[in-house]
Enzyme design. Structure first.
Site, PDB file in Angstrom:
ATOM      1  N   SER A  77     -68.732  52.612  47.691  1.00 24.37           N
ATOM      2  CA  SER A  77     -67.769  52.138  48.680  1.00 24.37           C
ATOM      3  C   SER A  77     -66.878  53.299  49.152  1.00 24.37           C
ATOM      4  CB  SER A  77     -66.956  50.977  48.098  1.00 24.37           C
ATOM      5  OG  SER A  77     -66.208  50.324  49.091  1.00 24.37           O
ATOM      6  N   ASP A 216     -72.266  46.754  50.824  1.00 28.74           N
ATOM      7  CA  ASP A 216     -71.439  47.510  49.883  1.00 28.74           C
ATOM      8  C   ASP A 216     -72.148  47.876  48.581  1.00 28.74           C
ATOM      9  OD1 ASP A 216     -69.358  48.586  48.461  1.00 28.74           O
ATOM     10  OD2 ASP A 216     -68.159  46.772  48.403  1.00 28.74           O
TER      11      ASP A 216
END
EC number: 3.1.1.-
Length: 387
Positions: A77, A216
Site C-alpha cells: 500500500s 491493495d
C-alpha cells in the site's frame, strides 16, 4: 498457539543450523520493510529521513541513499509507494526521491489524493485519478527491472483470486511481472472501498497479452510485509551470484528493519463483548478489517521477534511502530494539514521512545546502531569488490 510457535521456531532453527557459515561477518543480507497505512506513511517517512541522514553523516556522503544499503526493500500500500520512491532511478540512475522528500510529497499530494469530492455516493470513496496522475508523472515509464535494488511490492488479483508479488528476481520466470512502477504503485494502494481496482496488461515471454485486475497489497500480505520481504531476500541469497557464499540464508546474517504506520491506542475505539453482542453484518463490516490488520501485523512482529530471539540474533531485527495513535491520526485518509502535522509529531516523538518495556534503548539509538551496521556492511562489500 504454543504448538504453532514451537513448530515455527524449530523450522527456522533447522534452517539456521544447516546453512553455510558466512565467509566473513560483514557479509549480511539487509532488508527494509514498510507497512501500509495511507496518509500515515508520513510516520515511516520521518524514520527513513532520520536513517538516511545518519548514513550520510557516517559515510560523509550527502548523496547516500537507502537503496545503496538495502538488498531488498519491500512495501505494501503506501509502503509500496515509498518503496518505489526510494528505488526508482532518475535520469542519473540515482533514486528520484531522497528520504527527506517523502513527507513533503504527502503534504503536497495527500489532500488531492484523498479528496472526498472526487468520490461517488455508490462506489469507492475516492476516484483515484489524481493518484494515478501523480504516479505517472513521478515514475514515468520505469519498470520493475530498472529498480536500483531488489523490491517486493504486493497486490492481489481479484480475477485469479491470487496474490501478485512484483520483484526483480521473479522476472526471469515471469516476465509479465515487469510492469510499470506507476501501475504497481496504484495497484498496491487500491484499497477496496477507498480506490477503484486497477486494470492493466503486459506481455508474456511469448508476446501474449497478460492481464492484471489488482487491489491493495494488504489483501495479499496484510499491512505488514516483513515476512514477504524476508522470503524475497532468502530467494535472492539462493540465486544471486553475489551471494554465492550464503546459498542457504542464516538468520544470524539477516538484518531486518520493519517500519509501521502506527496502530490505535489500546483504549481508542475498542469495543466490549457486551457492546458487540447484538451487532449485525454491517456493524462488524465497519471494524473487522481494522481488527484483522492490527492482529495480523502484531502476529508478524511476534513471529519474527520469536525467531530472532531464539536464534540469539535479536539485535538483527528492529520493528519501529507507534502503538498509541488516537483521534484523527488513526485514519488512513485524513490528509488535512492539521492531521498531517500531528503525524509528523508522532514520527518525531517516536524516535525518542524506548523500543520496548524490556529495552530502554530509544528508537533513535537503535536506528543509529542499524545505520552503523549498514555502513560497515556497505564498506565491506566495496572493499571485497576491489580485490
Amino acid at each position: 498457539m504454543a504448538t504453532t510457535k514451537s513448530v515455527l521456531v524449530l523450522i527456522f532453527m533447522i534452517l539456521a543450523t544447516t546453512s553455510s557459515t558466512f565467509a566473513t561477518l560483514g557479509e549480511m543480507v539487509t532488508v527494509l520493510s514498510i507497512d501500509g497505512g495511507g496518509i500515515k506513511g508520513i510516520i515511516p517517512g520521518i524514520i527513513l529521513e532520520f536513517l538516511e541522514g545518519q548514513l550520510q553523516k557516517m559515510d560523509n556522503n550527502a548523496d547516500a541513499r537507502l537503496a545503496d544499503y538495502f538488498d531488498v526493500i519491500g512495501g505494501t500500500s503506501t509502503g509500496g509507494l515509498l518503496t518505489a520512491m526510494i528505488t526508482t532511478p532518475n535520469e542519473n540512475n540515482r533514486p528520484f526521491a531522497a528520504a527527506k522528500d517523502i513527507v513533503p510529497f504527502y503534504f503536497q499530494h495527500g489532500p488531492h489524493i484523498f479528496n472526498s469530492s472526487t468520490g461517488q455516493f455508490f462506489g469507492p470513496k475516492y476516484d483515484g485519478k489524481y493518484l494515478m496522475q501523480v504516479l505517472q508523472e513521478k515514475l514515468g515509464e520505469t519498470r520493475v527491472h530498472q529498480a536500483l535494488t531488489e523490491v517486493a511490492i504486493s497486490s492481489f488479483d481479484i480475477k485469479t483470486n491470487k496474490p501478485v508479488i512484483f520483484t526483480k528476481s521473479n522476472l526471469a520466470r515471469s516476465p509479465e511481472l515487469d510492469a510499470k512502477m506507476s501501475d504497481i504503485c496504484y495497484s498496491t494502494a487500491a484499497a477496496p472501498t477507498y480506490f477503484p481496482p486497477h486494470y492493466f496488461a503486459t506481455n508474456t515471454s511469448n508476446g501474449d497479452k497478460y492481464e492484471f485486475n489488482l487491489v491493495d497489497g494488504a489483501v495479499a500480505t496484510v499491512a505488514d510485509p516483513a515476512l514477504l520481504s524476508v522470503s524475497v531476500a532468502t530467494r535472492r541469497a539462493e540465486e544471486d551470484p553475489a551471494f554465492a557464499s550464503i546459498r542457504s540464508l542464516n538468520y544470524k546474517q539477516l538484518l531486518l528493519l520493519s517500519l509501521g504506520t502506527g496502530t490505535n491506542s489500546e483504549f481508542d475505539k475498542t469495543h466490549t463483548a457486551q457492546e458487540t453482542a447484538k451487532w449485525g453484518a454491517l456493524q462488524w463490516m465497519l471494524v473487522i478489517q481494522q481488527m484483522t490488520e492490527a492482529a495480523s501485523s502484531y502476529m508478524t512482529d511476534y513471529y519474527l521477534s520469536t525467531v530472532f530471539q531464539d536464534l540469539h540474533s535479536q539485535n538483527n531485527y528492529l520493528r519501529v511502530q507507534e502503538n498509541a495513535l488516537t483521534g484523527t491520526t488513526t485514519k488512513a485518509d485524513d490528509a488535512s494539514e492539521a492531521n498531517m502535522e500531528l503525524l509528523v509529531q508522532v514520527g518525531e516523538n517516536l524516535l525518542k521512545k524506548p523500543v520496548s518495556k524490556d529495552n530502554p534503548e530509544t528508537y533513535e539509538e537503535a536506528l543509529k546502531r542499524f545505520a552503523k551496521l549498514l555502513s560497515d556492511r556497505k564498506k565491506f562489500r566495496a572493499n571485497k569488490a576491489s580485490y
